[in-house]
Motif scaffolding. Structure first.
Motif, PDB file in Angstrom:
ATOM      1  N   ARG A  53       0.826  -1.216   0.000  1.00  9.13           N
ATOM      2  CA  ARG A  53       0.000   0.000   0.000  1.00  9.13           C
ATOM      3  C   ARG A  53       0.856   1.262   0.000  1.00  9.13           C
ATOM      4  NH1 ARG A  53      -3.635  -1.041   5.048  1.00  9.13           N
ATOM      5  NH2 ARG A  53      -4.116   1.139   4.702  1.00  9.13           N
ATOM      6  N   LEU A  54       2.179   1.105   0.088  1.00 11.75           N
ATOM      7  CA  LEU A  54       3.099   2.228   0.195  1.00 11.75           C
ATOM      8  C   LEU A  54       3.783   2.502  -1.143  1.00 11.75           C
ATOM      9  CD1 LEU A  54       4.574   4.308   1.954  1.00 11.75           C
ATOM     10  CD2 LEU A  54       6.156   2.471   2.617  1.00 11.75           C
ATOM     11  N   PHE A  55       3.651   3.742  -1.610  1.00 16.37           N
ATOM     12  CA  PHE A  55       4.212   4.166  -2.888  1.00 16.37           C
ATOM     13  C   PHE A  55       5.105   5.386  -2.679  1.00 16.37           C
ATOM     14  CE2 PHE A  55       0.231   2.080  -3.711  1.00 16.37           C
ATOM     15  CZ  PHE A  55       0.456   1.335  -4.866  1.00 16.37           C
ATOM     16  N   TYR A  56       6.043   5.556  -3.600  1.00 13.58           N
ATOM     17  CA  TYR A  56       6.932   6.713  -3.572  1.00 13.58           C
ATOM     18  C   TYR A  56       7.069   7.299  -4.969  1.00 13.58           C
ATOM     19  CZ  TYR A  56       8.577   5.046   0.962  1.00 13.58           C
ATOM     20  OH  TYR A  56       8.639   4.635   2.264  1.00 13.58           O
ATOM     21  N   ILE A  57       7.286   8.597  -5.013  1.00 18.05           N
ATOM     22  CA  ILE A  57       7.717   9.274  -6.227  1.00 18.05           C
ATOM     23  C   ILE A  57       9.079   9.877  -5.909  1.00 18.05           C
ATOM     24  CG2 ILE A  57       7.311  11.162  -7.862  1.00 18.05           C
ATOM     25  CD1 ILE A  57       4.326  11.017  -7.046  1.00 18.05           C
ATOM     26  N   HIS A  58      10.028   9.680  -6.797  1.00 15.33           N
ATOM     27  CA  HIS A  58      11.307  10.391  -6.698  1.00 15.33           C
ATOM     28  C   HIS A  58      11.459  11.165  -8.000  1.00 15.33           C
ATOM     29  CE1 HIS A  58      15.686  10.864  -7.391  1.00 15.33           C
ATOM     30  NE2 HIS A  58      15.527  11.432  -6.219  1.00 15.33           N
ATOM     31  N   SER A  59      11.576  12.475  -7.890  1.00 15.18           N
ATOM     32  CA  SER A  59      11.739  13.299  -9.082  1.00 15.18           C
ATOM     33  C   SER A  59      12.900  14.259  -8.898  1.00 15.18           C
ATOM     34  CB  SER A  59      10.452  14.060  -9.406  1.00 15.18           C
ATOM     35  OG  SER A  59      10.052  14.860  -8.317  1.00 15.18           O
ATOM     36  N   ARG A  60      13.447  14.679 -10.007  1.00 11.96           N
ATOM     37  CA  ARG A  60      14.592  15.593 -10.014  1.00 11.96           C
ATOM     38  C   ARG A  60      14.270  16.732 -10.968  1.00 11.96           C
ATOM     39  NH1 ARG A  60      19.451  13.657 -13.000  1.00 11.96           N
ATOM     40  NH2 ARG A  60      20.559  15.597 -13.280  1.00 11.96           N
ATOM     41  N   TRP A  61      14.468  17.963 -10.498  1.00  9.08           N
ATOM     42  CA  TRP A  61      14.079  19.159 -11.240  1.00  9.08           C
ATOM     43  C   TRP A  61      15.275  20.074 -11.420  1.00  9.08           C
ATOM     44  CZ3 TRP A  61       9.348  18.740 -13.175  1.00  9.08           C
ATOM     45  CH2 TRP A  61       8.539  17.745 -12.620  1.00  9.08           C
ATOM     46  N   ALA A  62      15.288  20.804 -12.513  1.00 10.06           N
ATOM     47  CA  ALA A  62      16.410  21.680 -12.842  1.00 10.06           C
ATOM     48  C   ALA A  62      16.664  22.703 -11.742  1.00 10.06           C
ATOM     49  CB  ALA A  62      16.165  22.384 -14.176  1.00 10.06           C
TER      50      ALA A  62
END
Length: 100
Positions: A53-62
Motif C-alpha cells: 500500500r506504500l508508494f513513492y515518487i522520486h523526481s529531479r528538477w532543474a
C-alpha cells in the motif's frame, strides 16, 4: 541558469486498503506528462516490496522554479486531487538538495 540548484523531491503515499490499484493507476497517468516537462530531469515511481500500500515518487528538477511550475500544471493538480482521496495518511513531500 547560473546558480540554479537542482531539486530532488521525494513523495510518500500510503493507500487506503483496497485502493492500491487506483493509486498505481494515478501514478502511471501522471508520470508521462511530468517527464515531458522542460524542467524535469527525472521522474520515477516506486512501490514498497514490504507494504504493497506504500508508494513513492522520486523526481529531479532543474531548479526550484521548475518544480513550482510542475506543481501548478493541470496534470499535477488533477493527480493530487485524485490521489489524496485514495490515501489513509497525509501525502508526505520532501524537497531536497544533494549534499554529496
Amino acid at each position: 541558469m547560473q546558480g540554479a540548484v537542482e531539486q530532488y523531491v521525494f513523495v510518500r503515499l500510503h493507500a487506503r486498503g483496497g485502493e492500491e490499484r487506483a493509486v498505481e493507476e494515478a501514478l502511471r497517468e501522471v508520470t508521462g506528462p511530468s517527464r515531458e516537462e522542460a524542467g524535469c530531469l527525472s521522474f520515477h515511481t516506486f512501490r514498497s516490496v514490504r507494504d504493497t500500500r506504500l508508494f513513492y515518487i522520486h523526481s529531479r528538477w532543474a531548479d526550484e522554479a521548475a518544480f513550482q511550475e510542475h506543481a501548478r500544471l493541470p496534470h499535477t493538480v488533477r493527480f493530487l486531487e485524485r490521489v489524496d482521496a485514495l490515501l489513509d495518511q497525509p501525502r508526505d513531500v520532501t524537497r531536497t538538495e544533494m549534499i554529496a
